[in-house]
Design an enzyme around this catalytic site. Structure first.
Site, mmCIF file in Angstrom:
data_model
loop_
_atom_site.group_PDB
_atom_site.id
_atom_site.type_symbol
_atom_site.label_atom_id
_atom_site.label_comp_id
_atom_site.label_asym_id
_atom_site.label_seq_id
_atom_site.Cartn_x
_atom_site.Cartn_y
_atom_site.Cartn_z
ATOM 1 N N ASP A 183 -1.874 -16.752 4.304
ATOM 2 C CA ASP A 183 -1.775 -15.905 5.490
ATOM 3 C C ASP A 183 -0.705 -14.836 5.249
ATOM 4 O O ASP A 183 0.010 -14.868 4.251
ATOM 5 C CB ASP A 183 -1.407 -16.806 6.686
ATOM 6 C CG ASP A 183 -1.538 -16.094 8.011
ATOM 7 O OD1 ASP A 183 -2.245 -15.071 8.092
ATOM 8 O OD2 ASP A 183 -0.934 -16.571 8.999
ATOM 9 N N GLU B 137 -0.955 -9.220 3.708
ATOM 10 C CA GLU B 137 -1.355 -7.811 3.624
ATOM 11 C C GLU B 137 -0.528 -6.986 2.619
ATOM 12 O O GLU B 137 -1.091 -6.023 2.098
ATOM 13 C CB GLU B 137 -1.274 -7.160 5.020
ATOM 14 C CG GLU B 137 -2.373 -7.590 5.948
ATOM 15 C CD GLU B 137 -2.244 -9.047 6.408
ATOM 16 O OE1 GLU B 137 -3.277 -9.680 6.631
ATOM 17 O OE2 GLU B 137 -1.124 -9.548 6.511
#
Length: 644
Positions: A227, A230
């Site tokens: 997670d 990005e």
């Protein structure tokens, strides 16, 4: 700034073609009012591909051939996964698992969010609140269940020197992303100040593997949820900001959240081994997934299971994806279908949305309908936010709990179908869940349908997406369709039809000409996958049908490539079903075909034979012929025939 402008005549008379711009820099993609798309990318390499089709499925097959075929998932990846942020202790997590077992609700995988960590530090667990975590994982394994935990890429940089091996060893090996001055870039995520591993460096992959291995020796986890990759940052850029130059503030900035390239991520000028972050940002999740999948292969010596938030073309080779933090709203239930279908087009078939919604309080009716739809996501996980009411199936009324349980058992019964579809995705680049227009490209009415979808060519799913209704409207392309549950035939001229849909039902229909292998479901896929097969044949108007089954041990790496599998074709013509074993492996020899049902047999047979021997049968007025107690070995060819 580069300006790329394409017209996009996607379909004309059912024909299709596609364009692919492979570029990892920040970009806009703008839909024009006319049939056109504009890409604006602010740098990097421009690789253009044109895929000539001629049909939508061929376009995707050609695209996947370029980016890489998706991995074959380990069998339990296709079971029911349960997670929430806010279990707080390993004992409360364990109680949740036991509660599902008590209610005999299927579950293959239990997850933990960041709660399990000691001060949110990667590769640790809180010995006070999660002291029984290793015992819980052992108990899961005893019950043929699996454990997955979250990992964020941010590595705490503020622990006392010598006390946190991941950071100390990472500094020694020089694995962290650097700022423009060559110093370790420091951002901020859950554990506080953090450094970011540079996954474009092979040294980082080895360091990542060693961290995972050390933790696996304490908690024998089975898969990873990566997670915040990005990569995400609670700051803009770093603790020291970012330089003021044309990389940080380019002449044109795409319409990104925050309006700055560094908004809630790293400086564009940050240095990675392969290039500056300006060029590498979009690749971060892909490279972390590659490092994670390769590490898991080494640790467990089985197919790796990784689910990633950030994705890039080729992601399906290493991980699946969930559709991010959604809400417990009917709109989010509906839009999840488009998200699931989109990622199947992108070569990432192992995808699903958080069932019942991640944030906001779950409503019982919504959760039932979402569990029914979620049972047909290729990746099926119920996930809930911290401080929200529980939304697992045991949290609701007996009626709702039973409806959810039925939906999950239905999924487990269809495991042979789903597993075979993933094989075709892995070997041929097919989609698993697909839009209706893929199978009916000449029917313009299918082009805009985003409330229904198909599994493969033949299983049509029509979920309820609105509150307080006991019906659903669905479109049926021209042809013969059969109610999956009853075998009743539906002749469509290409029309919208209203279907009965009480709270405990999701409508499924079989397309004519298909043979669907199913199994008696059980509480885990390990048990279900050993059950006898029931073959459901949906005959065409002319009495023909075909289907197939791929089978292996469910977990060995590269079974297709190493011929460690069985593959069987089923076909029906002129009142005779035949099976043809095209490839045989020992793993399929213990599976038998116990029952066969034939939808659309127009009159009652006078005689049914199995391998030329008379067999007992039943025939219902709705033209369903059933032959039971077959005991046929799947690894040997067989015939079932009927006479009038």
């Amino acid at each position: 700034m580069e300006l790329i402008h394409f017209t996009w005549p996607w379909r004309r008379g059912g024909d299709a073609h596609g364009f692919f711009l492979l570029n990892s820099n920040a970009m806009d993609v703008v839909l024009q009012p006319a049939p056109a798309v504009t890409w604006r990318t602010i740098g990097g390499i421009l690789d253009f591909y044109v895929f000539l089709g001629p049909d939508p499925a061929s376009v995707i097959g050609q695209y996947v051939e370029v980016i890489g075929y998706p991995a074959m998932p380990i069998y339990w990846a296709l079971g029911y996964h349960l997670c929430r942020w806010g279990y707080n202790t390993s004992d409360s997590t364990w109680e949740m698992v036991k509660s599902l077992r008590n209610y005999k609700i299927p579950q293959d995988v239990q997850w933990n969010d960041i709660d399990y960590m000691d001060q949110f530090l990667d590769f640790t667990f809180d010995s006070k609140k999660f002291g029984t975590l290793p015992d819980m994982v052992k108990d899961l394994h005893v019950h043929d269940q699996r454990y997955v935990m979250i990992l964020d890429p941010g590595i705490s940089s503020s622990q006392p020197e010598g006390s946190y091996w991941p950071y100390d060893e990472g500094l020694k090996r020089d694995v962290f992303i650097k700022d423009a001055e060559g110093k370790t870039l420091i951002g901020k995520v859950w554990p506080g100040l953090t450094a970011y591993p540079d996954f474009s460096n092979e040294v980082t992959h080895e360091w990542w593997y060693e961290n995972l291995l050390r933790f696996h020796e304490k908690v024998p986890f089975d898969g990873l949820w990566i997670d915040m990759n990005e990569p995400s940052n609670f700051l803009d850029g770093s603790t020291n900001g970012c330089p003021s130059n044309s990389l940080e503030n380019p002449p044109y900035t795409p319409g990104i959240l925050g309006g700055l390239l560094r908004a809630k991520t790293l400086c564009a000028t940050a240095q990675q081994k392969q290039s500056i972050h300006y060029n590498m940002h979009s690749l971060y999740g892909l490279l972390e997934a590659k490092a994670s999948a390769n590490a898991m292969k080494r640790i467990v010596a089985k197919r790796p299971f990784v689910i990633s938030r950030s994705t890039f073309p080729s992601q399906g080779m290493y991980s699946g994806h969930w559709l991010g933090d959604n809400r417990s709203q009917w709109k989010d239930l509906y839009t999840s279908i488009a998200g699931m279908l989109t990622f199947n087009l992108l070569g990432i078939p192992l995808v699903g949305a958080d069932i019942c919604g991640f944030s906001e309080e779950p409503q019982e009716e919504l959760c039932v309908r979402w569990t029914q739809l979620g049972a047909f996501y290729p990746f099926t996980r119920n996930h809930n936010a911290i401080d929200m009411r529980p939304q697992d199936p045991t949290a609701f009324s007996p009626l709702a709990r039973t409806a959810m349980k039925q939906a999950l058992l239905l999924r487990y019964s269809l495991f042979p179908v789903l597993y075979t579809l993933f094989h075709h995705a892995h070997v041929h680049g097919h989609t698993v869940a697909r839009p209706l227009m893929f199978e009916f490209p000449k029917d313009v009415k299918t082009y805009g349908i985003d409330k229904q979808f198909l599994w493969g060519k033949s299983l049509l799913v029509t979920p309820v997406l609105d509150p307080e209704v006991d019906y659903v409207d669905g479109y049926f392309p021209e042809g013969l369709w059969y109610d999956y549950y009853t075998g009743y035939a539906l002749h469509s001229q290409g029309e919208d039809l209203r279907l009965h849909a009480p709270l405990d039902k999701i409508n499924l229909h079989l397309r004519e000409g298909s043979i669907t292998p199913t199994q008696a479901p059980n509480l885990t896929l390990w048990v279900s996958s050993g059950q006898p097969l029931h073959l459901v044949t949906a005959l065409s108007e002319g009495g023909a049908a075909s289907g197939d089954l791929f089978w292996d041990d469910g977990e060995t790496i590269d079974t297709s490539e190493n011929n460690l599998y069985s593959y069987i074709l089923f076909s029906v013509a002129q009142n005779v079903m035949t099976s043809q074993v095209l490839h045989s492996n020992v793993e399929a020899t213990y599976i038998t075909v116990e029952t066969a049902s034939f939808y659309g047999v127009k009159q009652k047979p006078s005689r049914v034979t199995v391998n030329s021997q008379d067999a007992t049968f039943t025939y219902r007025d709705n033209q369903v012929l059933t032959v039971a107690d077959l005991g046929l070995n799947l690894s040997q060819n067989f015939t079932i025939s009927w006479m009038f």
